[in-house]
Enzyme design. Sequence first.
Site, PDB file in Angstrom:
ATOM      1  N   ASP A  41       0.962  -1.265   0.225  1.00 47.70           N
ATOM      2  CA  ASP A  41      -0.036  -0.025  -0.011  1.00 47.70           C
ATOM      3  C   ASP A  41       0.794   0.959  -0.385  1.00 47.70           C
ATOM      4  O   ASP A  41       0.572   2.147   0.794  1.00 47.70           O
ATOM      5  CB  ASP A  41      -0.831   0.278   0.929  1.00 47.70           C
ATOM      6  CG  ASP A  41      -1.688  -0.930   1.197  1.00 47.70           C
ATOM      7  OD1 ASP A  41      -2.122  -1.747   0.222  1.00 47.70           O
ATOM      8  OD2 ASP A  41      -2.244  -1.629   2.051  1.00 47.70           O
ATOM      9  N   GLY A  92       0.899   2.772  -2.650  1.00 43.08           N
ATOM     10  CA  GLY A  92       0.841   3.774  -3.604  1.00 43.08           C
ATOM     11  C   GLY A  92       1.195   3.311  -4.252  1.00 43.08           C
ATOM     12  O   GLY A  92       2.055   4.280  -5.630  1.00 43.08           O
ATOM     13  N   LYS A  93       2.214   2.160  -4.872  1.00 42.45           N
ATOM     14  CA  LYS A  93       2.170   1.496  -6.273  1.00 42.45           C
ATOM     15  C   LYS A  93       1.516   1.579  -7.159  1.00 42.45           C
ATOM     16  O   LYS A  93       2.237   2.267  -8.670  1.00 42.45           O
ATOM     17  CB  LYS A  93       2.848   0.176  -5.801  1.00 42.45           C
ATOM     18  CG  LYS A  93       3.987  -0.694  -5.522  1.00 42.45           C
ATOM     19  CD  LYS A  93       4.337  -1.740  -4.588  1.00 42.45           C
ATOM     20  CE  LYS A  93       2.621  -2.301  -4.554  1.00 42.45           C
ATOM     21  NZ  LYS A  93       2.344  -2.172  -3.264  1.00 42.45           N
ATOM     22  N   GLY A 127      -4.398  -4.824  -3.612  1.00 43.40           N
ATOM     23  CA  GLY A 127      -5.314  -4.090  -4.060  1.00 43.40           C
ATOM     24  C   GLY A 127      -4.539  -2.251  -4.502  1.00 43.40           C
ATOM     25  O   GLY A 127      -3.651  -1.377  -3.846  1.00 43.40           O
ATOM     26  N   HIS A 128      -4.529  -2.298  -5.795  1.00 40.99           N
ATOM     27  CA  HIS A 128      -3.556  -1.211  -6.464  1.00 40.99           C
ATOM     28  C   HIS A 128      -4.853   0.345  -6.843  1.00 40.99           C
ATOM     29  O   HIS A 128      -5.577   0.026  -7.683  1.00 40.99           O
ATOM     30  CB  HIS A 128      -3.246  -1.073  -7.054  1.00 40.99           C
ATOM     31  CG  HIS A 128      -2.024  -2.588  -6.795  1.00 40.99           C
ATOM     32  ND1 HIS A 128      -1.037  -3.638  -7.781  1.00 40.99           N
ATOM     33  CD2 HIS A 128      -1.893  -2.615  -5.964  1.00 40.99           C
ATOM     34  CE1 HIS A 128      -0.209  -4.386  -6.968  1.00 40.99           C
ATOM     35  NE2 HIS A 128      -0.825  -3.512  -5.889  1.00 40.99           N
ATOM     36  N   GLN A 155       2.094  -6.187  -2.898  1.00 40.66           N
ATOM     37  CA  GLN A 155       2.468  -6.229  -1.539  1.00 40.66           C
ATOM     38  C   GLN A 155       4.840  -5.527  -1.716  1.00 40.66           C
ATOM     39  O   GLN A 155       4.255  -4.131  -2.716  1.00 40.66           O
ATOM     40  CB  GLN A 155       2.761  -8.035  -1.448  1.00 40.66           C
ATOM     41  CG  GLN A 155       1.888  -8.641  -1.268  1.00 40.66           C
ATOM     42  CD  GLN A 155       1.321  -9.100  -1.610  1.00 40.66           C
ATOM     43  OE1 GLN A 155       1.888  -9.521  -3.050  1.00 40.66           O
ATOM     44  NE2 GLN A 155      -0.318  -8.542  -2.556  1.00 40.66           N
TER      45      GLN A 155
HETATM   46  P1  GDP Z   1      -0.650  -0.577  -3.694  1.00 36.81           P
HETATM   47  O1  GDP Z   1      -0.892  -1.144  -2.192  1.00 36.81           O
HETATM   48  O2  GDP Z   1       0.750   0.935  -3.030  1.00 36.81           O
HETATM   49  O3  GDP Z   1      -1.057   0.602  -4.684  1.00 36.81           O
HETATM   50  O4  GDP Z   1      -1.496   1.022  -2.837  1.00 36.81           O
HETATM   51  P2  GDP Z   1      -2.890   1.196  -2.369  1.00 36.81           P
HETATM   52  O5  GDP Z   1      -3.304   1.736  -3.766  1.00 36.81           O
HETATM   53  O6  GDP Z   1      -3.415   0.375  -1.609  1.00 36.81           O
HETATM   54  O7  GDP Z   1      -3.054   2.137  -1.195  1.00 36.81           O
HETATM   55  C1  GDP Z   1      -2.269   4.119  -1.753  1.00 36.81           C
HETATM   56  C2  GDP Z   1      -3.392   4.634  -0.938  1.00 36.81           C
HETATM   57  O8  GDP Z   1      -3.014   5.893  -1.009  1.00 36.81           O
HETATM   58  C3  GDP Z   1      -4.273   5.081  -2.150  1.00 36.81           C
HETATM   59  O9  GDP Z   1      -5.474   5.311  -1.628  1.00 36.81           O
HETATM   60  C4  GDP Z   1      -4.073   5.872  -3.296  1.00 36.81           C
HETATM   61  O10 GDP Z   1      -4.989   6.848  -4.054  1.00 36.81           O
HETATM   62  C5  GDP Z   1      -3.557   6.866  -2.519  1.00 36.81           C
HETATM   63  N1  GDP Z   1      -2.047   7.514  -3.279  1.00 36.81           N
HETATM   64  C6  GDP Z   1      -0.977   7.743  -3.875  1.00 36.81           C
HETATM   65  N2  GDP Z   1      -0.840   7.613  -3.625  1.00 36.81           N
HETATM   66  C7  GDP Z   1      -0.995   8.997  -2.950  1.00 36.81           C
HETATM   67  C8  GDP Z   1      -0.269  10.242  -2.478  1.00 36.81           C
HETATM   68  O11 GDP Z   1       0.945  10.616  -2.789  1.00 36.81           O
HETATM   69  N3  GDP Z   1      -1.054  11.050  -1.474  1.00 36.81           N
HETATM   70  C9  GDP Z   1      -2.366  10.647  -1.199  1.00 36.81           C
HETATM   71  N4  GDP Z   1      -3.041  11.667  -0.406  1.00 36.81           N
HETATM   72  N5  GDP Z   1      -2.310  10.143  -1.400  1.00 36.81           N
HETATM   73  C10 GDP Z   1      -1.731   9.070  -2.069  1.00 36.81           C
HETATM   74  P1  IMO Z   2      -0.886  -4.193  -1.927  1.00 40.47           P
HETATM   75  O1  IMO Z   2       0.051  -4.689  -3.513  1.00 40.47           O
HETATM   76  C1  IMO Z   2      -0.986  -4.131   2.634  1.00 40.47           C
HETATM   77  C2  IMO Z   2      -1.222  -8.216   4.022  1.00 40.47           C
HETATM   78  C3  IMO Z   2      -2.318  -9.125   4.844  1.00 40.47           C
HETATM   79  C4  IMO Z   2      -1.405  -9.993   5.671  1.00 40.47           C
HETATM   80  C5  IMO Z   2      -0.143  -9.950   4.963  1.00 40.47           C
HETATM   81  C6  IMO Z   2      -0.647 -11.538   4.033  1.00 40.47           C
HETATM   82  O2  IMO Z   2      -2.230  -3.851  -2.129  1.00 40.47           O
HETATM   83  O3  IMO Z   2       0.145  -3.848  -1.815  1.00 40.47           O
HETATM   84  P2  IMO Z   2      -1.259 -12.634   2.337  1.00 40.47           P
HETATM   85  O4  IMO Z   2      -2.946 -12.570   2.294  1.00 40.47           O
HETATM   86  O5  IMO Z   2      -1.357 -12.413   1.295  1.00 40.47           O
HETATM   87  O6  IMO Z   2      -1.376 -14.467   2.652  1.00 40.47           O
HETATM   88  O7  IMO Z   2      -1.664 -11.832   3.558  1.00 40.47           O
HETATM   89  O8  IMO Z   2      -0.073  -9.579   4.327  1.00 40.47           O
HETATM   90  N1  IMO Z   2      -1.265  -7.761   2.823  1.00 40.47           N
HETATM   91  C7  IMO Z   2      -0.787  -6.903   2.248  1.00 40.47           C
HETATM   92  N2  IMO Z   2      -0.697  -5.862   2.837  1.00 40.47           N
HETATM   93  N3  IMO Z   2      -0.903  -4.781   0.898  1.00 40.47           N
HETATM   94  C8  IMO Z   2      -1.163  -5.169  -0.386  1.00 40.47           C
HETATM   95  O9  IMO Z   2      -0.859  -5.839  -1.328  1.00 40.47           O
HETATM   96  C9  IMO Z   2      -1.104  -7.002   1.277  1.00 40.47           C
HETATM   97  N4  IMO Z   2      -1.045  -8.175   0.437  1.00 40.47           N
HETATM   98  C10 IMO Z   2      -0.617  -9.057   1.256  1.00 40.47           C
HETATM   99  O10 IMO Z   2      -2.427  -8.106   5.117  1.00 40.47           O
HETATM  100  O11 IMO Z   2      -0.700  -8.944   7.134  1.00 40.47           O
HETATM  101 MG    MG Z   3      -2.548  -2.050  -2.212  1.00 42.47          MG
END
Ligand code: GDP
Ligand code: IMO
Ligand code: MG
Length: 398
Positions: free
Chosen positions: A13, A15-16, A40-41, A197
């Site tokens: 999470d 922000g990939k 969840g991206h 991840q």
């Molecule tokens: P990922 O799993 O690495 O792709 O990240 P996620 O999308 O799960 O979580 C990142 C969250 O931060 C999402 O809600 C994005 O919309 C948000 N996000 C990404 N970059 C930024 C940023 O620079 N500022 C803010 N405020 N939110 C951001």
């Molecule tokens: P993205 O790609 C954040 C965490 C779960 C748990 C551990 C193992 O959006 O960054 P799993 O279901 O993979 O066996 O869970 O890893 N986890 C994540 N945390 N972002 C993710 O993906 C994650 N994918 C798994 O919360 O602690």
């Molecule tokens: Mg995510």
Amino acid sequence: MYAIAIIGAQWGDEGKGKIVSLFSQNVDIVGRFQGGPNAGHTVRINNETHLFRIIPSGFLHARDAIIGNGVVINLEIFLEEMHYLSSLKKDAVKHIWISDRAHVILPEHIAQEQHRINKKIGTTKMGVGPAYTSKIARSGIRIADIISKKIQLNTSPKKFQSAVAIFKKVYTKQCIDSSLFLSQQAKTKTLLLEGAQGTFLDIDYGHYPYVTSSNTTAGAACVGIGISPKDLKKIYLVSCSYQTKVGGGPFPTKIEDPIVIKHIQKNGDEIDGVTNLLRDCGWLDLVMLRQAVRLNAPDGIILTKLDVLSGIGDIKICINYLLKGKIITVVPSTIDSVEEVKPVYKTIPGWSEDIQYVRNKTDLPKNLLRYVLYIQKVLQIPVYGISVGPEESQFVYL
Ligand code: GDP
Ligand code: IMO
Ligand code: MG
């Protein structure tokens, strides 16, 4: 092929998704090489939010997308995602490619996780761990098995059977040998590989056992899609400018101050898109980031969510750990030791300016640049750019 990998530096999470989407504006093919719908991206373009689970985040820009052999696929989620993306992208079905060596998450894998004994890890309950367990135990089902007529699914739940039937009907032609497919592309084409991840969820180098069931670091990018390590020309790490975590395990720099934590959770909208859980938050951990730099050898790092730190007051950065009274500079291998470490902080003055509209380096607050330059100095790699908001366009190249 000119291949680039984007890798998470922390616990996911970071922000990939946003960064992959932004970089995809100039690439031909985007790919995923590990993980599954535990990812969840989030991508936000013109105020519209899109969540990618199995399909690579850059698919709205790049012509083609590949789901590599290293991914574990939930067919129902795949179909839902493609249904959604087909409404946004012309001929999406013709431009998605699925490795026939990728493993399938079966209903029994998901069921196993619902009753998991080891609750402390707090998985996403998507059946990802059990599907990789079947793969390693050599008893898994691959996409190639699904599209061949051999596999018997009579005893599977009806929903799964119907997903298999639709998948076979619509996507059989799109199931390929991803390595062969890539080797047949023109040499001038670019491939962007999206990690899921992050480094500290890596099955070997993360905080084991609080990890996911795949290798998430750059080395996995090649084997999970079918290219040689020699093909990987650039690697970028994505790190949030603080730490966030869903799920269990140690969190050395976790913030306890309720005012600070509220500031981050509110401004950073720290709710996980897959589990809907509020993320824990902490100060940036440079012990972890140094390790992420060592493991991934990135060409640069991208820092996200700097806008969230605006107005927070003084900012702390963890530069080393204290363990049993001694300074340590690396992440210990045993989880008991990681549980025990105490962070050693450096404090840097914060900034109060709203930066979400800034697009040029020269317009950034001085103290923000001090924070970024300090990180750059410790990690000894360039900070390639910073993200200043969730919109794809909210980015400043340094
Ligand atoms: P990922 O799993 O690495 O792709 O990240 P996620 O999308 O799960 O979580 C990142 C969250 O931060 C999402 O809600 C994005 O919309 C948000 N996000 C990404 N970059 C930024 C940023 O620079 N500022 C803010 N405020 N939110 C951001
Ligand atoms: P993205 O790609 C954040 C965490 C779960 C748990 C551990 C193992 O959006 O960054 P799993 O279901 O993979 O066996 O869970 O890893 N986890 C994540 N945390 N972002 C993710 O993906 C994650 N994918 C798994 O919360 O602690
Ligand atoms: Mg995510």
